[in-house]
Scaffold this motif. Structure first.
Motif, PDB file in Angstrom:
ATOM      1  N   LEU A   1       0.799  -1.338   0.116  1.00  0.00           N
ATOM      2  CA  LEU A   1       0.046   0.136   0.065  1.00  0.00           C
ATOM      3  C   LEU A   1       0.892   1.380  -0.043  1.00  0.00           C
ATOM      4  O   LEU A   1       0.537   2.314  -0.538  1.00  0.00           O
ATOM      5  CB  LEU A   1      -0.703  -0.001   1.156  1.00  0.00           C
ATOM      6  CG  LEU A   1      -2.037  -1.123   1.151  1.00  0.00           C
ATOM      7  CD1 LEU A   1      -2.913  -0.984   2.461  1.00  0.00           C
ATOM      8  CD2 LEU A   1      -3.101  -0.485  -0.154  1.00  0.00           C
ATOM      9  N   ALA A   2       2.043   1.170   0.706  1.00  0.00           N
ATOM     10  CA  ALA A   2       2.755   2.501   0.777  1.00  0.00           C
ATOM     11  C   ALA A   2       3.656   2.684  -0.576  1.00  0.00           C
ATOM     12  O   ALA A   2       3.734   3.790  -0.836  1.00  0.00           O
ATOM     13  CB  ALA A   2       3.817   2.129   1.970  1.00  0.00           C
ATOM     14  N   GLU A   3       3.749   1.566  -1.324  1.00  0.00           N
ATOM     15  CA  GLU A   3       4.411   1.791  -3.011  1.00  0.00           C
ATOM     16  C   GLU A   3       3.367   1.984  -3.766  1.00  0.00           C
ATOM     17  O   GLU A   3       3.717   2.988  -4.595  1.00  0.00           O
ATOM     18  CB  GLU A   3       5.056   0.427  -3.284  1.00  0.00           C
ATOM     19  CG  GLU A   3       6.395   0.341  -2.285  1.00  0.00           C
ATOM     20  CD  GLU A   3       7.560   1.089  -2.542  1.00  0.00           C
ATOM     21  OE1 GLU A   3       7.491   1.872  -3.590  1.00  0.00           O
ATOM     22  OE2 GLU A   3       8.322   1.465  -1.573  1.00  0.00           O
ATOM     23  N   ALA A   4       2.156   1.515  -3.750  1.00  0.00           N
ATOM     24  CA  ALA A   4       1.370   1.777  -4.693  1.00  0.00           C
ATOM     25  C   ALA A   4       0.628   3.098  -4.462  1.00  0.00           C
ATOM     26  O   ALA A   4      -0.338   3.639  -5.402  1.00  0.00           O
ATOM     27  CB  ALA A   4       0.100   0.752  -4.483  1.00  0.00           C
ATOM     28  N   THR A   5       0.777   3.707  -3.217  1.00  0.00           N
ATOM     29  CA  THR A   5      -0.274   4.981  -2.999  1.00  0.00           C
ATOM     30  C   THR A   5       0.844   6.075  -2.227  1.00  0.00           C
ATOM     31  O   THR A   5       1.815   5.716  -1.921  1.00  0.00           O
ATOM     32  CB  THR A   5      -1.526   4.481  -2.214  1.00  0.00           C
ATOM     33  OG1 THR A   5      -0.978   4.204  -0.667  1.00  0.00           O
ATOM     34  CG2 THR A   5      -2.584   3.600  -2.688  1.00  0.00           C
ATOM     35  N   ASP A   6       0.044   6.984  -1.920  1.00  0.00           N
ATOM     36  CA  ASP A   6       0.968   8.120  -1.049  1.00  0.00           C
ATOM     37  C   ASP A   6       0.925   7.882   0.460  1.00  0.00           C
ATOM     38  O   ASP A   6       1.204   8.708   1.313  1.00  0.00           O
ATOM     39  CB  ASP A   6       0.314   9.520  -1.271  1.00  0.00           C
ATOM     40  CG  ASP A   6       0.648   9.649  -2.767  1.00  0.00           C
ATOM     41  OD1 ASP A   6       1.551   9.196  -3.420  1.00  0.00           O
ATOM     42  OD2 ASP A   6       0.101  10.782  -3.340  1.00  0.00           O
ATOM     43  N   LEU A   7       0.301   6.842   1.011  1.00  0.00           N
ATOM     44  CA  LEU A   7       0.222   6.375   2.325  1.00  0.00           C
ATOM     45  C   LEU A   7       1.372   6.079   2.816  1.00  0.00           C
ATOM     46  O   LEU A   7       2.492   5.468   2.201  1.00  0.00           O
ATOM     47  CB  LEU A   7      -0.876   5.230   2.788  1.00  0.00           C
ATOM     48  CG  LEU A   7      -2.095   5.459   2.329  1.00  0.00           C
ATOM     49  CD1 LEU A   7      -2.610   4.085   2.341  1.00  0.00           C
ATOM     50  CD2 LEU A   7      -2.958   6.438   3.027  1.00  0.00           C
ATOM     51  N   SER A   8       1.785   6.529   4.064  1.00  0.00           N
ATOM     52  CA  SER A   8       3.080   6.200   4.750  1.00  0.00           C
ATOM     53  C   SER A   8       2.851   4.995   5.817  1.00  0.00           C
ATOM     54  O   SER A   8       1.711   4.839   6.217  1.00  0.00           O
ATOM     55  CB  SER A   8       3.685   7.509   5.779  1.00  0.00           C
ATOM     56  OG  SER A   8       2.750   7.716   6.601  1.00  0.00           O
TER      57      SER A   8
END
Length: 80
Positions: A29-36
């Motif tokens: 999720l961190a790589e696919a989105t801007d989430l940390s």
């Protein structure tokens, strides 16, 4: 199809599997989105979740045992 025998719960294996799952999904999720994603939260959240699941299991198994005891006594709660 053969029925498998039930075995005891191995809590360490369960924790390790869940930790790897959460770390993998979090990293994806961190790589696919801007989430940390902060991996330092994985173990504490996992332990709290397992504790809550254990408490829930204990409460539910106690409730089932009391229901079975009431049925074995004939279901009457009145003394007399």
């Amino acid at each position: 199809m053969l029925a498998s025998e039930r075995h005891e719960l191995n809590v360490f294996s369960l924790m390790a599997g869940l930790a790897f799952l959460v770390l993998g999904v979090g990293r994806l999720l961190a790589e696919a989105t801007d989430l940390s994603f902060d991996a330092a939260w994985v173990v504490p959240v996992l332990l709290v979740g397992l504790g809550l699941a254990g408490l829930l299991g204990t409460v539910l198994s106690g409730r089932d045992a009391s229901t079975e005891r009431g049925m074995a006594d004939g279901g009457d709660d009145e003394q007399g």
